[in-house]
Scaffold this motif. Structure first.
Motif, PDB file in Angstrom:
ATOM      1  N   PHE A  29       1.060  -1.237   0.034  1.00 47.27           N
ATOM      2  CA  PHE A  29      -0.042   0.168  -0.038  1.00 47.27           C
ATOM      3  C   PHE A  29       0.995   1.331  -0.093  1.00 47.27           C
ATOM      4  O   PHE A  29       1.768   1.384   0.676  1.00 47.27           O
TER       5      PHE A  29
ATOM      6  N   PHE B 146       0.802   5.309   0.451  1.00 51.73           N
ATOM      7  CA  PHE B 146      -0.226   6.371   0.889  1.00 51.73           C
ATOM      8  C   PHE B 146       0.250   7.638   0.239  1.00 51.73           C
ATOM      9  O   PHE B 146       1.366   7.844  -0.507  1.00 51.73           O
ATOM     10  N   GLN B 147      -0.738   8.304   0.211  1.00 55.47           N
ATOM     11  CA  GLN B 147      -0.790   9.750  -0.186  1.00 55.47           C
ATOM     12  C   GLN B 147       0.353  10.708   0.325  1.00 55.47           C
ATOM     13  O   GLN B 147       1.223  11.428  -0.360  1.00 55.47           O
ATOM     14  N   HIS B 148       0.771  10.795   1.631  1.00 55.36           N
ATOM     15  CA  HIS B 148       1.396  11.527   2.245  1.00 55.36           C
ATOM     16  C   HIS B 148       2.610  10.495   2.754  1.00 55.36           C
ATOM     17  O   HIS B 148       3.136  10.777   3.735  1.00 55.36           O
TER      18      HIS B 148
ATOM     19  N   ALA C  56       3.835   8.396   4.379  1.00 61.22           N
ATOM     20  CA  ALA C  56       3.978   7.461   5.444  1.00 61.22           C
ATOM     21  C   ALA C  56       5.090   6.836   5.902  1.00 61.22           C
ATOM     22  O   ALA C  56       5.293   5.795   6.226  1.00 61.22           O
ATOM     23  N   LEU C  57       6.292   7.471   5.581  1.00 58.70           N
ATOM     24  CA  LEU C  57       7.692   6.806   5.894  1.00 58.70           C
ATOM     25  C   LEU C  57       7.970   6.930   7.418  1.00 58.70           C
ATOM     26  O   LEU C  57       7.148   8.008   8.093  1.00 58.70           O
ATOM     27  N   PHE C  58       8.390   6.002   7.702  1.00 50.90           N
ATOM     28  CA  PHE C  58       8.754   6.051   9.178  1.00 50.90           C
ATOM     29  C   PHE C  58       9.933   7.021   9.549  1.00 50.90           C
ATOM     30  O   PHE C  58      11.122   6.976   8.902  1.00 50.90           O
ATOM     31  N   ARG C  59       9.682   8.262  10.137  1.00 52.59           N
ATOM     32  CA  ARG C  59      10.679   9.284  10.224  1.00 52.59           C
ATOM     33  C   ARG C  59      11.954   8.975  10.913  1.00 52.59           C
ATOM     34  O   ARG C  59      12.894   9.690  10.609  1.00 52.59           O
TER      35      ARG C  59
ATOM     36  N   PHE D  12      12.262  -2.600   6.446  1.00 56.39           N
ATOM     37  CA  PHE D  12      11.566  -2.580   7.597  1.00 56.39           C
ATOM     38  C   PHE D  12      10.463  -3.961   7.575  1.00 56.39           C
ATOM     39  O   PHE D  12      10.571  -4.853   8.460  1.00 56.39           O
ATOM     40  N   GLY D  13       9.698  -3.935   6.429  1.00 57.39           N
ATOM     41  CA  GLY D  13       8.853  -4.887   6.102  1.00 57.39           C
ATOM     42  C   GLY D  13       9.408  -6.375   6.314  1.00 57.39           C
ATOM     43  O   GLY D  13       8.702  -7.394   6.662  1.00 57.39           O
TER      44      GLY D  13
ATOM     45  N   ARG E 219       9.264   0.691  -0.435  1.00 53.82           N
ATOM     46  CA  ARG E 219       8.776  -0.166   0.873  1.00 53.82           C
ATOM     47  C   ARG E 219       7.786  -0.910   0.623  1.00 53.82           C
ATOM     48  O   ARG E 219       7.806  -2.189   1.056  1.00 53.82           O
TER      49      ARG E 219
ATOM     50  N   ASP F 245      -2.761   4.840  -3.163  1.00 51.67           N
ATOM     51  CA  ASP F 245      -3.825   6.108  -2.651  1.00 51.67           C
ATOM     52  C   ASP F 245      -3.553   7.519  -3.144  1.00 51.67           C
ATOM     53  O   ASP F 245      -2.612   7.750  -2.242  1.00 51.67           O
TER      54      ASP F 245
END
Lengths: 380, 361
Positions: free
Chosen positions: B78, B80-82, B84-87, B97-98, B149, B161
């Motif tokens: 998935f 995401f629009q923003h 959603a990376l882990f900062r 990570f996955g 990712r 998305d």
């Protein structure tokens, strides 16, 4: 009737039926005069009155508003069909003004209700909200416990790095503030005891007062309240901003359990940190009390320590320490749960952060009171 | 992997986000869910991913009912629009990570993870950024990392998305082309949500048009653009000029003008709405001509290969069923031949109007 530039409204009932004759300029310039006429005539206008606007001069929005005031908006709506002599353009202006006024002047109808009814309604709402929060919290506790059991049996899935990082944040960094605060409160309690007990010639019992209160109650309670303000809000903000940023969804989309990944390390960190902080708080509070005893009551350090050793049982220390993990669990879970409730916006993060602090402090104090009752009954 | 959704229904309070949506996404295709905001496209995507549960209906992945399976088992990627990376993780860590958090049995060795992550970063052409943190990257770079990712766990389906929603026009265009190439390389069944019709038409193999929780039309970009099934689709895909009129045999009467129509959905005597794309209208300056509708040139925008002409209708247009403004696209040569000037009175002649019965509009 003169064809004055100024507007006028005259009710003419000579010809058997009443006719309202509108003439002249209905504009802002003549507003004051027209308003007087309108107010005078308003009571005499009813549905049977025919309107004759054939001689109407200019009309602006101020005039249109006055006409609406005079005739009422229902009446104006029928004017276009009747032979009132009102042109389509004029009627459109009236309709537009009517619409604008209606939009603006729809005040929420002041609900009629008794004060007692309102109070009861508010109370009911508040109780319902409280019940919902309680059910949410219970559900979340269950969720966390089940994740804990799942992960607990597989040490490979323990997230030690995250645990240590959280421990540093919630434990180590909180030491100075907790120590300072409880030190000051300890000193204040000792002063208080010294002042009150001096009247009975029992100043020496100040030592017992400080030791009892910090071991049983103040150590853990002050720490828990501080941690609730410091850590519960931090947990909510961390998880909340991850939610707002869709990171929580990303974790789920990667096939992972956010409770396992985000909640468990935080909960364990606080479970370990709070008892340690509580211990520091007890020591620091007693130190504050001791300082006051030494300098203002003239009780030497050795005597202070021997009174504690002789009079204060270890059970008080145990009661105080036993409460710490319970508070830690509740604070951590409320903080995390509110974080998960965040939806989208940054404002929501703020709201839930506030809510998590309030809830966790509330829960801590309530649980502490219940524990105090139980301990008293049990004679612990 | 093929995806089917059957009669998916989802309500948020009294708002119906998805109204009995049934769709079929064949293996290996890149499908765009296109629609205005609030039409339920993102909700549908989240239901397919398992991030949201539908009130009723089924999600079928590769012939198997996956409605009750957890996100984990669906193996979706998935984006995401923003982003959603882990900062707090580097780019490398984000992509890895996955893989790192997989149960030990399925987890590749550290060596294998490193190889795989670098291969993915190569694929998104950002290997040189592996040690940076997300804050140090531009929007376009972040989105490509997010994609890497999502691909790291070797998903069977890739869901995006509004992947380019937060990027500027230039970068969007570039990433669009890049996404298309990437898909041609990987051939993972992909669904991406967008409200940008140009993006959908350019990138996707097939376009699903949604409006108010319903599917309006499904087809290849060419099909939906050239043969819109509903007035909504016509209006949503590109600029249109809209006429209200009544069918009179081979023609549509709009006010005083008589315009030809394309003959579908046009029984004699019914009220219709007619659509014409800007390039389907022609401008006639000859005052002797009697066909078409009258209009006044308001602006001539001459840049690029084609010239866009904006026109206003004559007063009272709304009563006659004409639009208040027109947009016409002509070739440069044609405009040069017409020698249009602002304020000039001309006639517009549509090649043919696509008409729909009024109540459907």
């Amino acid at each position: 009737m003169s064809r004055a530039a100024s507007g006028s409204a005259v009710l003419d009932d000579r010809a058997g039926e009443a006719r309202l004759i509108l003439a002249g300029d209905w504009t802002l310039a003549h507003h004051a005069m027209l308003l007087r006429q309108v107010e005078a005539l308003r009571a005499r206008i009813d549905a049977r009155v025919k309107v004759d606007a054939g001689e109407l001069g200019s009309l602006d929005t101020a005039g249109a508003a006055l006409l609406l005031r005079l005739l009422g908006s229902d009446r104006v709506r029928t004017l276009v069909d009747s032979d009132s002599g009102l042109s389509d353009g004029r009627w459109a202006l009236l309709a537009a003004v009517d619409g604008a006024m209606a939009e603006r002047s729809v005040p929420p109808a002041p609900r009629k209700g008794s004060a007692i009814g309102d109070v009861l309604a508010h109370v009911g709402e508040a109780v319902a909200v409280f019940g919902r929060h309680a059910v949410d919290l219970l559900g979340f506790v269950g969720l966390t416990l089940s994740a804990m059991l799942r992960v607990g049996v597989r040490p490979t899935r323990w997230r030690l790095t995250s645990l240590v990082a959280n421990l540093e944040q919630t434990g180590l960094y909180a030491v100075p503030i907790v120590a300072l605060l409880t030190f000051l409160v300890g000193a204040v309690v000792a002063f208080l005891g010294a002042t009150v007990l001096a009247d009975f010639g029992a100043s020496v019992f100040t030592v017992n007062l400080v030791a009892f209160s910090f071991l049983r109650e103040f150590g853990v309670l002050l720490t828990a309240i501080l941690v609730a303000g410091r850590t519960a809000s931090a947990y909510t903000a961390q998880i909340g901003s991850m939610r707002a940023n869709e990171e929580v969804d990303a974790i789920r989309a990667l096939g992972l359990d956010p409770v396992e990944l985000l909640v468990l390390p935080r909960m364990w960190a606080l479970l370990l940190a709070l008892p340690m902080l509580t211990f520091i708080a007890m020591i620091s509070g007693i130190l504050g009390g001791m300082l006051v005893c030494v300098f203002s009551l003239g009780i030497p350090v050795s005597m202070f320590l021997s009174i504690i050793a002789n009079d204060v049982g270890v059970s008080h220390f145990i009661v105080g320490m036993a409460k710490a993990p319970v508070f830690a669990f509740l604070i951590a879970l409320i903080g995390c749960m509110e974080g998960f409730k965040v939806s989208g916006s940054a404002q929501s993060v703020g709201e839930h952060t506030t809510s998590s602090v309030v809830q966790s402090i509330f829960v801590v104090i309530v649980v502490n009171a219940i524990a105090a009752l139980i301990c008293m009954e049990m004679g612990w | 992997m093929s995806i089917q959704v059957e009669k998916i229904h989802k309500e948020f309070g009294s708002f119906t986000a998805l109204n009995q949506v049934s769709l079929d996404f064949p293996t290996g295709e890149l499908v765009a869910l296109l629609g205005p905001s609030g039409c339920g496209k993102t909700t549908l995507l989240r239901v397919i991913a398992g991030l949201e549960t539908a009130d009723s209906g089924r999600v079928i992945l590769e012939g198997e009912d996956a409605s009750d399976t957890h996100v984990r088992e669906r193996q979706v990627g998935f984006v995401f629009q923003h982003y959603a990376l882990f900062r707090h993780m580097t780019v490398f860590e984000n992509v890895a990570f996955g893989l790192r958090v997989k149960p030990r049995r399925e987890r590749p060795s550290e060596e294998e993870i490193r190889k795989r992550v670098h291969r993915l970063l190569d694929l998104v052409q950002l290997d040189w950024l592996a040690d940076r943190y997300p804050q140090q990257l531009s929007g376009g770079q972040r989105q490509r990392i997010a994609l890497a990712r999502a691909l790291a766990v070797e998903p069977r389906v890739l869901l995006l998305d509004e992947p380019f929603g937060a990027l500027d026009a230039q970068v969007r265009k570039e990433l669009r082309r890049w996404l298309r190439n990437l898909h041609d390389e990987l051939h993972v069944t992909s669904i991406f949500v967008t409200h940008d019709q140009e993006e959908a038409l350019e990138v996707a193999d097939r376009v699903v048009l949604m409006n108010k929780g319903r599917v309006e039309q499904v087809g290849t970009p060419q099909e939906v653009y050239e043969h819109p099934a509903t007035p909504f689709v016509y209006g949503f895909l590109g600029a249109v000029n809209l006429f209200h009129g009544r069918v009179e045999g081979e023609h549509v009467r709009v006010g005083d003008a008589v315009l030809p129509h394309d003959g579908r959905d046009a029984d004699h005597g019914i009220d219709v709405v007619g659509f014409a794309r800007p390039h389907e209208l022609d401008i006639v300056t000859d005052p002797g001509v009697q066909v078409g509708v009258e209009a006044v040139v308001s602006r001539v925008l001459a840049f690029g290969a084609n010239v866009r002409v904006e026109l206003d209708s004559l007063p009272g247009a709304a009563d006659r069923g004409e639009p208040l403004h027109y947009e016409v696209v002509l070739t440069r040569d044609r405009v040069a031949a017409l020698a249009l000037s602002d304020g000039q009175r001309v006639r517009l002649v549509p090649a043919s109007l696509r008409v729909f019965p009024r109540e459907a509009a």
